[in-house]
Design an enzyme around this catalytic site. Structure first.
Site, mmCIF file in Angstrom:
data_model
loop_
_atom_site.group_PDB
_atom_site.id
_atom_site.type_symbol
_atom_site.label_atom_id
_atom_site.label_comp_id
_atom_site.label_asym_id
_atom_site.label_seq_id
_atom_site.Cartn_x
_atom_site.Cartn_y
_atom_site.Cartn_z
ATOM 1 N N LYS A 3 0.559 11.969 5.127
ATOM 2 C CA LYS A 3 0.915 10.844 6.003
ATOM 3 C C LYS A 3 1.517 9.696 5.204
ATOM 4 C CE LYS A 3 -2.264 8.024 6.695
ATOM 5 N NZ LYS A 3 -2.926 6.751 6.420
ATOM 6 N N LYS B 78 0.838 -1.218 0.000
ATOM 7 C CA LYS B 78 0.000 0.000 0.000
ATOM 8 C C LYS B 78 0.870 1.265 0.000
ATOM 9 C CE LYS B 78 -3.529 2.742 0.624
ATOM 10 N NZ LYS B 78 -4.320 3.159 -0.531
#
Ligand code: NAD
Length: 294
Positions: free
Chosen positions: A238, A170
Site C-alpha cells: 500500500k 511518511k
C-alpha cells in the site's frame, strides 16, 4: 482528557495503551471487538461505532490499514464526523495520502472539527515503547495544544507543515524503507553465493556506509526465517503504491520505485500479504537459489 481511539491493530493497541497509561479516559472501537479486550480491562470504554467514539471524545485518533478505511471511518454514515462536537480535533495516525487527508479535513471544516494527519514511524516496538516519530500536518495551533498528548505515544513528535505534509513525509520515508527491503536481499544473496555467511556480511555492513535500520530487523526476522507480522506485506505494498500514485499525479518519474512496487504485488499474489514485510526477500532467495539465514 476524553480521548477516542479507532483501529486497535498491531500499532493501535500499543498507542491506545500508552494514551490510557498517560491518565486519559479512552473510548475505543474496532471492527474486531476482541481487539479491545486488554484496553477494556485497563478501564477504557467500548463504543459501537466511530460516531459513538467521537461523541464521547474531545480528541479522536485512528490507526487504520488503508486510506479507504480511514475515509469511511471519518466521513461515513456512522463515521467520526457524524458524531464529533464542534471544536473537537481528529488526528489520523495511519499512513494515507495527502488527497484523502484534504477531503476528510474539508468535511471536518463543515462540522467545525479540526483534522490533522499524524502518521507514525518506528514499528510495533516503537509503538510499544512510545518512541515513535510522529509527523504532523495541519493547523499549528491544534498541533501545539495537543502535543503533550502525542508525546505519550512518541518521543520524536514533529510539525511538518500544512495539512498533508505529515502524509508526504511518511510516504517518502516508507518508499525508502520498502525499497531497501527489496535491495538488501539482492546484496545479501550475492555475498552469500560468493562465499561469505549472512552474519559476517551483516557485521561488515553494519560498520560501513551501507548500514541501514532495515537491515537491523534481520537478526530477529529474516535470518531466523521468522515472518510473523508487525508490519505486513499488504501495508508495505500500500505504501509503495501511495508513493507511485502520488508521483504519477505530480509527474515525477520514479523508475526504480515502480519496479519495487512490482515485487510487492508479486509477493501479495504469492499469498504473503499477511506476512512481515521482510518476507519480500523470499522472492530474491528463490531467484538466486540462496537463503539468507544466520
Ligand atoms: P493492523 O491491520 O494491524 O490494524 C488495523 C486495525 O484497524 C485492525 O485492528 C482492524 O480490525 C481495524 N479496522 C480495519 N478497518 C476498520 C474499520 N472500518 N473500523 C474500525 N476498525 C477497523 O495495521 P497496523 O499494522 O496496526 O497499521 C495501522 C496503520 O499504521 C496503517 O496505516 C499502517 O500503514 C501504519 N503503520 C504501521 C506500522 C507497523 O509497523 N505495523 C508502522 C507505522 C505505520
Amino acid at each position: 482528557m476524553k480521548l477516542g481511539f479507532i483501529g486497535i491493530g498491531y500499532m493501535g493497541r500499543h498507542m491506545a495503551r500508552n494514551l490510557a497509561k498517560g491518565g486519559h479516559q479512552l473510548t475505543v472501537f474496532d471492527i474486531r471487538q476482541e481487539a479491545a479486550e486488554e484496553l477494556l480491562s485497563m478501564g477504557s470504554s467500548w463504543a459501537d461505532s466511530p460516531r459513538a467514539v467521537a461523541a464521547a471524545s474531545e480528541v479522536v485518533f485512528t490507526s487504520l490499514p488503508n486510506p479507504q478505511d480511514v475515509e469511511e471511518v471519518a466521513t461515513g454514515e456512522w463515521g467520526i464526523l457524524s458524531g464529533a462536537a464542534p471544536g473537537s480535533v481528529y488526528f489520523d495516525l495511519s499512513t494515507t495520502d495527502p488527497d484523502t487527508v484534504h477531503r476528510i479535513a474539508a468535511a471536518g471544516r463543515t462540522k467545525e472539527v479540526t483534522v490533522l494527519d499524524a502518521p507514525v514511524s518506528g514499528g510495533t516496538i516503537g509503538a510499544e515503547e512510545a518512541t515513535l516519530c510522529i509527523m504532523v500536518g495541519g493547523e499549528r495551533a491544534a498541533y501545539e495544544s495537543y502535543k503533550p498528548v502525542l508525546d505519550l505515544i512518541g518521543d520524536k513528535v514533529m510539525y511538518c507543515g500544512e495539512l498533508g505534509s505529515g502524509a508526504v513525509c511518511k510516504i517518502v520515508n516508507n518508499l525508502i524503507g520498502m525499497s531497501l527491503r527489496v535491495l538488501l536481499p539482492e546484496a545479501f544473496t550475492l555475498g552469500i553465493r560468493a562465499g561469505v555467511d549472512a552474519k559476517t556480511l551483516f557485521e561488515a555492513v553494519s560498520m560501513s556506509s551501507g548500514d541501514t535500520r532495515v537491515m537491523h530487523t534481520y537478526p530477529d526476522g529474516l535470518f531466523k526465517g521468522n515472518f510473523d507480522p508487525g508490519f505486513q506485506v499488504d501495508l508495505a505494498a500500500k505504501d509503495v503504491g501511495l508513493a507511485t500514485e502520488m508521483a504519477r499525479n505530480l509527474r515525477v518519474p520514479l523508475v526504480l520505485s515502480n519496479l519495487v512496487q512490482q515485487h510487492y504485488i508479486e509477493a501479495q499474489n504469492r499469498g504473503w500479504g499477511g506476512l512481515e514485510s521482510s518476507a519480500i526477500a523470499r522472492l530474491q532467495e528463490e531467484n538466486a537459489g540462496v537463503e539468507i539465514r544466520a
